[in-house]
Design a protein around this motif. Structure first.
Motif, PDB file in Angstrom:
ATOM      1  N   MET A   1       0.599  -1.226  -0.039  1.00 54.47           N
ATOM      2  CA  MET A   1      -0.140   0.167   0.154  1.00 54.47           C
ATOM      3  C   MET A   1       0.944   1.473   0.455  1.00 54.47           C
ATOM      4  O   MET A   1       0.566   2.255  -0.539  1.00 54.47           O
ATOM      5  N   SER A   2       2.051   1.342   0.674  1.00 56.91           N
ATOM      6  CA  SER A   2       2.305   2.260   0.453  1.00 56.91           C
ATOM      7  C   SER A   2       3.272   2.878  -0.729  1.00 56.91           C
ATOM      8  O   SER A   2       3.414   4.001  -1.165  1.00 56.91           O
ATOM      9  N   LYS A   3       3.387   1.900  -1.549  1.00 58.28           N
ATOM     10  CA  LYS A   3       3.924   2.022  -2.849  1.00 58.28           C
ATOM     11  C   LYS A   3       2.618   2.697  -3.868  1.00 58.28           C
ATOM     12  O   LYS A   3       3.329   3.738  -4.407  1.00 58.28           O
ATOM     13  N   VAL A   5       0.753   5.005  -2.230  1.00 60.83           N
ATOM     14  CA  VAL A   5       0.917   6.132  -1.760  1.00 60.83           C
ATOM     15  C   VAL A   5       1.313   7.412  -2.066  1.00 60.83           C
ATOM     16  O   VAL A   5       1.826   8.328  -3.096  1.00 60.83           O
ATOM     17  N   GLN A   6       2.978   6.415  -2.523  1.00 69.60           N
ATOM     18  CA  GLN A   6       4.077   6.803  -2.685  1.00 69.60           C
ATOM     19  C   GLN A   6       3.927   7.422  -4.543  1.00 69.60           C
ATOM     20  O   GLN A   6       4.342   8.345  -5.271  1.00 69.60           O
ATOM     21  N   LYS A   9       2.022  10.563  -4.649  1.00 72.90           N
ATOM     22  CA  LYS A   9       2.782  11.750  -4.032  1.00 72.90           C
ATOM     23  C   LYS A   9       3.637  12.175  -5.336  1.00 72.90           C
ATOM     24  O   LYS A   9       3.717  13.580  -5.110  1.00 72.90           O
TER      25      LYS A   9
END
Length: 59
Positions: A1-3, A5-6, A9
């Protein structure tokens, strides 16, 4: 999930770097598209009439 969001951004950062066209640029581009569309429409209309007439003469 962090990928994910990144990714979004980084998309935001890239969109801030985009040079958006001015209002006058957009208006000029729209004029070019409208004029070229009308010219092509007239050319195709003339060709249609010519080919239709030729077909009537042949058949």
């Amino acid at each position: 999930m962090s990928k994910v969001v990144q990714f979004f951004k980084e998309c935001g950062v890239e969109l801030r770097n985009v040079r958006w066209p001015t209002r006058n640029d957009v208006i000029a581009s729209v004029k070019v598209v409208i004029v070229s569309t009308l010219i092509i429409a007239v050319i195709l209309g003339v060709l249609d009439v010519l080919f239709s007439s030729a077909m009537r003469l042949i058949f």
